[in-house]
Write a protein that holds these residues in place. Structure first.
Motif, PDB file in Angstrom:
ATOM      1  N   PHE B  92       0.848  -1.188   0.000  1.00  0.00           N
ATOM      2  CA  PHE B  92       0.000   0.000   0.000  1.00  0.00           C
ATOM      3  C   PHE B  92       0.888   1.244   0.000  1.00  0.00           C
ATOM      4  CE2 PHE B  92      -3.604   2.404   2.348  1.00  0.00           C
ATOM      5  CZ  PHE B  92      -4.207   2.723   1.140  1.00  0.00           C
ATOM      6  N   ALA B  93       0.632   2.136  -0.940  1.00  0.00           N
ATOM      7  CA  ALA B  93       1.501   3.310  -1.107  1.00  0.00           C
ATOM      8  C   ALA B  93       1.652   4.102   0.194  1.00  0.00           C
ATOM      9  CB  ALA B  93       0.935   4.209  -2.207  1.00  0.00           C
ATOM     10  N   GLN B  94       0.545   4.231   0.930  1.00  0.00           N
ATOM     11  CA  GLN B  94       0.593   5.016   2.170  1.00  0.00           C
ATOM     12  C   GLN B  94       1.508   4.350   3.190  1.00  0.00           C
ATOM     13  OE1 GLN B  94      -1.743   4.589   0.156  1.00  0.00           O
ATOM     14  NE2 GLN B  94      -3.119   6.333   0.035  1.00  0.00           N
ATOM     15  N   GLY B 109       3.947   1.390  -5.141  1.00  0.00           N
ATOM     16  CA  GLY B 109       2.833   0.755  -4.444  1.00  0.00           C
ATOM     17  C   GLY B 109       1.817   0.162  -5.400  1.00  0.00           C
TER      18      GLY B 109
END
Lengths: 367, 219
Positions: B92-94, B109
């Motif tokens: 997940f990019a976050q 991501g």
């Protein structure tokens, strides 16, 4: 201040004096209805209500501020929102715009308060200095704190325009040398509407005032006292770059290929997901653009404490402040504690396996 | 200070400090513990220490044929939730941004939709694992509070993360704060809970495999 700004009478009379046609009023009413997310049919009702409504007496107080809020309103685009709004209200006191100065200006405020006792609306931009009795911001020999309390006493409602008056804003940022506080921290017995933003959007200021004049009541507010029609959605959910966020396409720097492709600015610190305002829908400068469209992430300026919420360029999932030294220290202490625990275990084992080491009886233990 | 500011500030930093201290303390302690010297002679065919340890570790990843039917459910659920968690945490990019903030390294991501689907599947696997633990008589009997606690602190971030992305129950920023706090809770209790198996699994399985290898048995 131009005379027409502070003249009493109905809105319809003011519009006639300004040469504004009924058609223009209808157009403006439709515009307001759209801004406030009201049904299209309500524009007719708004126009009728506005034409017959008494111009709302407004006393505008400027405290610890940069004048950006009033600049935002007066420099808004055509159809001149500020002209329309000044037709809706009787601006009886505004230090930046009024011609009067000194005692004459103060007299205008007191006269307006007396003439419209219990009916006038106080608009405040800027935070209020409270430290040492509020001496860090004064005008006409009175502290902002005194003027606010005095003016708010007989007000119908208070409109806090801008993040400074709504939440304290930049003056309240750490270390807050003047003890800056928002209006709501000082006035607790009057209805307060917070129109936050640094600066707030002119359409939001105008729309909120128009709602007050038209309906004679406060619009529905969110948990921070902001009008829901404008602050109901966060920037992120209304952002035109949102699809790129969902696809995992992020600009890594302000001038890379992703930035040129218009990809999401989340990794560059955009605070759109936690910022509630109408920038992404109404936009600025006559619906031309807004910060994200111009290639810069949202700073979150309409939220409390935005100045102290970490770097503008640090992505949201990142920590507000690093703890590098503390983590390294924890690692070192952990290593020493672990080695120490193992050392104690080794000594215990060695003691247990040493036949010459028998439990000693302390001297005098049998007495 | 808002909930999100507290979560992104002192809470997550304190949790990281406890996590690092706890993990290193336990690893150093275990690795430096006194061990009895093995004076036995290795059986014929016993592999070298590294190869026997690594071989046993790999063989442990799949059950022997005779146990396949009996362990199928837990095996599938276990793999799904572990791979799912890995994809969520590292895909997940976050989350990658969070890792990059700490370690300074990052990677591309996956799309939000993929992560959402994986999260739902992982949550289903976690619930299945809990139901099995609570309904299987043997598993129920040997389960302690530590097992349920480990399940809770792993499941909570998955649930709150999904709720934050879906804008459920609370405003996004508040649910994001709750999500980060749930991660902080997981990190702070990690070294002192059964979650420590994430590090120790490599040590224990390898050591067991090595011991058995010396005794002429491949496990």
């Amino acid at each position: 201040m131009a005379d027409w700004m502070s003249q009493q009478g109905t809105v319809g009379e003011a519009l006639t004096r300004q040469g504004i046609s009924r058609r223009s009023l209808l157009k403006y009413s439709s515009y307001l209805a759209t801004l406030l997310a009201l049904p299209p049919t309500s524009s007719q009702a708004i126009a009728q209500a506005l034409a017959g409504a008494k111009r709302q007496s407004v006393i505008w107080l400027s405290f610890q501020e940069c004048t950006g809020c009033i600049e935002s309103l007066t420099r808004s685009f055509s159809p001149s929102v500020e002209e329309m709004i000044f037709n809706l209200i009787s601006l009886d006191y505004q230090e930046t715009l009024q011609a009067a100065a000194g005692e004459a200006a103060e007299r205008a405020r007191l006269e307006a308060m007396e003439a419209n006792k219990g009916k006038y609306v106080v608009v405040v931009d800027g935070s209020v200095s409270t430290r040492d009795g509020g001496i860090y911001s004064t005008a006409a020999g009175k502290t902002n704190l005194e003027v606010l309390k005095e003016t708010a006493k007989d007000a119908l409602a208070i409109l806090s325009v801008g993040t400074c008056s709504s939440f304290g804003g930049i003056p309240r940022a750490h270390p807050n040398p003047t003890g800056a506080e928002p209006v709501s921290a000082i006035i607790t017995d009057k209805p307060i509407i917070n129109v936050s933003g640094c600066p707030p959007m002119p359409e939001v200021i105008a729309g909120t005032i128009a709602y007050l004049v038209t309906f004679g009541k406060l619009p529905e507010l969110d948990h921070l006292g902001r009008p829901k029609p404008f602050f109901g959605d966060n920037i992120h959910d209304r952002c035109y770059r949102r699809p790129f966020y969902d696809q995992g396409k992020f600009a890594k720097s302000f001038d890379d290929a992703g930035a040129r492709e218009g990809w999401c600015l989340y990794e560059l610190g955009c605070k759109g997901p936690v910022t509630y305002n109408a920038c992404a829908t109404i936009k600025w400068n006559g619906n031309t653009s807004f910060p994200i469209q111009s290639g810069h992430g949202c700073l979150g300026c309409s939220e409390p404490n935005f100045w102290d919420a970490g770097s503008f360029y640090k992505p949201l999932p990142g920590r507000m402040t690093g703890a590098g030294e503390a983590v390294l220290g924890a690692a070192a202490v952990g290593a020493v504690a672990g080695a120490g625990s193992a050392f104690i275990a080794r000594r215990r084992k060695a003691a247990a396996s040493d036949p010459s080491a028998s439990p000693s009886v302390p001297e005098g233990a049998d007495q | 200070m808002t909930l999100l500011e507290f979560a992104r500030g002192p809470a997550i930093n304190a949790a990281l400090v406890i996590f690092v201290f706890g993990v290193i303390w336990r690893l150093f302690w275990l690795l430096f513990l006194p061990r009895a010297a093995d004076h036995s002679v290795a059986k014929l065919g016993a592999g070298a220490a590294v190869s026997s340890a690594a071989g046993g570790f790999v063989r442990h990843m799949w059950p022997p044929r005779e146990y396949a039917a009996r362990t199928r459910f837990s095996l599938i659920v276990g793999y799904v939730l572990h791979f799912g968690l890995a994809i969520i945490v590292f895909g997940f990019a976050q989350h990658i941004l969070f890792i990059r903030d700490i370690f300074g390294i990052g990677w591309p991501g996956l799309p939000t939709g993929v992560i959402t689907v994986v999260s739902v599947i992982t949550l289903a696997a976690l619930i299945a694992a809990l139901v099995r633990r609570m309904t299987n008589p043997v598993l129920k009997m040997i389960s302690t509070f530590a097992d349920y606690w480990a399940w809770f602190v792993v499941t909570l971030p998955v649930v709150t993360g999904l709720m934050a992305v879906s804008h459920l129950l609370l405003r996004y920023e508040d649910m994001l704060g709750v999500h980060i706090l749930s991660v902080a809770l997981m990190l702070a209790t990690f070294p002192f809970s059964k979650l420590m198996h994430a590090f120790l699994v490599f040590v224990t399985r390898s050591q067991t495999s090595f011991f058995y290898s010396r005794r002429g048995s491949h496990v």
